[in-house]
Design a protein around this motif. Structure first.
Motif: not given
Length: 727
Positions: A264, A659, A667
């Motif tokens: 992320s 992602v 996320r």
């Protein structure tokens, strides 16, 4: 008189009701007009940003961050007629005037409705529109910042954290045999070590992923890696098996947050055309972690001389040195992370405009200096920040004590993580979450199941070969003889040993059955997998041996003496090449993913994520059928390398897709949930495939092939994210 009073009261009440209704309708019409005007204004402002024609409507910095704007410098049509005394808050979009505050909560004419008068649905709709605008603008800003020194520095820092995750997965399998022997773990408890680590990683992935969406990627990663490093280091010194399990549980809990947070974090500083390729290169650090763990195990664990003891209570063997060495990547990542900034995309998502602007400027300036263009100026003055929706939290009035405040704080954070997780099942990401769940589960179940099955099958083949070379001795009669050499892989039955001396010997996989030892001496003896079954000892002396009570199975000891008995299990790798062989097999299996990593990185943005994901999983499922021909160790190693090389492309593409399919505010939470599911599938695969070792090949082959092919077909139904901006 009374009737007249009642009529007058009714009249007044009716007039008030009519006035309220007229007032409500007027406010409603004004709000509609204001919303329409504001939508048009927002569109014009965005167009001006795209064309870079007018910087006055953005968050004006005056060319230098932190310098306030002169109120006399220009005005837009939206701010025309605005009072100079109105308060301008730092970070506020100056092109939109402050909300008017009418008396008694009334909305001033020409001003948009204040947030407290809007319901949650309206606020969420506005926030969604802001997020869509931010996604487009942020992509342009990252492209202006360029790809250079900053991204590569962050690449290596996050790579060390991902490397630590790879090490954690492999270290369990490598230390398990030595830890079981060192701590005298019975067979009934030997499986707990592997399962407890995966359990910790499963809980950690969900928790730290959710926390990364609440407090930030960098902060969450720093804490989780620190937890992993501390408990990994502590586990190398503890002696009890229960405390060792406790340390490895929390070590796994800490490292569980590495994968969702790392991907992320890194994805949010990459431009669209660079994201697939460089996230795939980042995956290579997991492979490097596996190679590092295999090489260190190969170099350290078999060296029994790398150990010391403090009496019989404290033993520090070579496998504990290996555990310390495996904690070094984690420590390195923690130190390096302290010099890296927070993700600017996360800061914008939570409304921290100024901090995000500074970090983006830092990225731009760092990359431009590395290119030899230090004079190039960061032209962005204002960045769109989504509308912040306050969460109302009810706190009891008697939370004065520190522990009650801590409890309320923890409960609030956990509840917030849970709410974010539940939003992963809301429209429009609900269908994607369900499909990703199926793909993650099937790939994890097939990959980890067969990854455990391969080494176990190789060890089973080795055990069968070792057992086939056992030597049998029957009805031996030995007297007045001195044994001072090693006995290995032997079974002695119905023997008689009279006045014999066993001095400075090693017994390895030796069993004595129905034998008599009379007037014998055992001195300086080390044994491994050695037992006396139904034997009789008469007038026998044991000095400095490790023959504990459990090694005498249904045996009778008459007038025997024990001096300086060594307690605890003894580890010895002398003349034991099976340990080297297992480490070498894992080293080759991990190294085999290198070609797949390179191919996936180069082709990720060319052929697409979905093609690579589905094709890799289907090919991996087909390759499982080659296991029918694995009748020797060398052939099984070849199948292991082929299988690992094919599946790595699926893992890389799945990480990239995950992602890119989740918006920024959830996320890490979505990735953490899927990674937790991955660990649960791994435990299930280990249990099922491990129970079939030595029984049949058909079930593992068909099961792995089926789940991989089905998961690949589901993966092809996911939306293609190659051309999308990061939402």
């Amino acid at each position: 008189m009374e009737e007249t009073y009642k009529d007058r009261t009714s009249l007044v009440k009716g007039a008030k009701d009519i006035a309220k209704e007229v007032k409500r309708q007027a406010v409603k019409k004004v709000n509609k007009a204001v919303d329409k005007a504001q939508d048009g204004y927002t569109q014009r402002s965005y167009n001006r940003f795209q064309d870079e024609e007018d910087d006055d409507d953005y968050y004006v910095q005056g060319g230098n961050y932190g310098v306030e704007v002169n109120d006399d410098e220009g005005s837009s049509e939206a701010t025309e007629g605005h009072d100079e005394d109105d308060e301008i808050y730092e970070g506020e979009y100056q092109g939109i005037p402050n909300m008017g505050q009418g008396k008694d909560g009334m909305v001033a004419l020409g001003q948009p409705m204040r947030d407290e008068y809007k319901d949650r649905h309206e606020l969420e709709t506005e926030r969604k529109a802001d997020e869509e605008e931010l996604a487009q603008q942020y992509e342009l800003i990252i492209q202006e910042c360029g790809h250079g020194r900053f991204q590569w520095a962050l690449f290596f820092v996050l790579g060390m954290a991902l490397m630590a995750d790879g090490v954690e997965v492999f270290v369990v399998g490598f230390v398990l045999p030595s830890a079981e022997t060192d701590m005298c773990i019975p067979n009934s408890g030997s499986g707990w070590l592997g399962d407890i680590v995966y359990l910790g990683m499963m809980v950690g992935a969900f928790f730290w992923g959710g926390l990364a969406d609440k407090v930030g990627r960098r902060q969450s990663l720093l804490i989780c890696m620190s937890v992993n490093g501390f408990f990994a280091f502590l586990s190398s010194f503890v002696q009890g098996y229960g405390f060792f399990l406790f340390c490895r549980l929390f070590s796994g809990f800490g490292i569980g947050g590495a994968v969702p947070t790392v991907f992320s974090y890194f994805s949010e500083v990459l431009a669209r055309e660079k994201r697939g390729e460089h996230l795939s290169w980042l995956c290579m650090f997991w492979m490097i972690g596996g190679i590092y763990a295999s090489a260190m195990a190969w170099a350290i664990i078999p060296h029994y001389g790398w150990s010391f003891s403090m009496g019989s209570a404290y033993q520090f063997h070579s496998w504990r040195v290996f555990v310390i060495v495996c904690a070094l990547p984690c420590v390195s990542s923690v130190v390096a992370l302290t010099f890296m900034p927070e993700s600017p995309r996360f800061l914008l998502e939570v409304g921290k405009h100024d901090e995000a602007w500074m970090i983006l400027k830092q990225i731009h300036d760092t990359n431009m200096r590395a290119r030899g263009q230090p004079e190039k100026v960061f032209t962005v003055n204002r960045i769109k920040t989504p509308k912040q929706i306050d969460e109302l939290i009810e706190i009891e009035s008697d939370t004065g004590t520190w522990y009650r405040r801590c409890f309320v704080r923890i409960r609030t954070e956990l509840y917030g993580i849970w709410l974010t997780f539940m939003r992963c099942f809301n429209y429009p990401v609900k269908d994607n979450t369900i499909k990703l769940t199926a793909v993650w589960f099937t790939l994890s179940f097939g990959y980890y199941g067969l990854s455990v099955w391969f080494p176990d099958v190789i060890k089973h083949l080795q055990s069968d070969e070792y057992a086939s070379r056992v030597k049998h001795f029957h009805n031996e009669e030995v007297s007045h003889f001195v044994f001072n050499f090693t006995l290995e892989n032997q079974i002695h039955s119905n023997g008689e040993y009279i006045n014999d001396r066993f001095i400075m010997m090693k017994f390895k996989s030796v069993t004595f059955e129905d034998s008599l030892f009379k007037n014998c001496v055992f001195e300086d003896i080390t044994s491994l997998n050695t037992y006396f079954r139904n034997c009789t000892f008469v007038n026998t002396t044991f000095y400095n041996t490790d023959f504990e009570q459990y090694k005498f199975v249904n045996s009778e000891l008459i007038n025997c003496t024990f001096f300086h008995i060594r307690t605890g299990c003894q580890i010895s790798f002398d003349d034991d090449y099976s340990a080297y062989w297992i480490y070498f097999v894992n080293f080759l299996g991990t190294l085999a993913v290198l070609p797949g990593n390179i191919v996936s990185a180069l082709l990720m943005d060319r052929i697409g994520r979905l093609t690579m994901l589905g094709g890799s999983m289907v090919l991996s499922g087909i390759s499982c059928f080659f296991l029918w021909f694995g009748t020797s160790e060398s052939m099984m190693i070849g199948m292991l390398c082929l299988y690992n090389g094919l599946t790595i492309s699926a893992w890389n593409s799945l990480d990239v897709i995950t992602v890119e399919l989740y918006p920024t505010d959830r996320r890490a939470t979505g990735f953490g949930f899927l990674n937790a599911l991955c660990k649960a599938a791994a435990v299930l695969g280990n249990l099922i495939f491990g129970s079939l070792v030595g029984i049949t090949k058909a079930i593992p082959i068909l099961l792995a092939s089926t789940v991989l092919v089905c998961g690949g077909l589901v993966g092809l139904r996911l939306p293609d994210t190659r051309t999308q901006v990061l939402m």
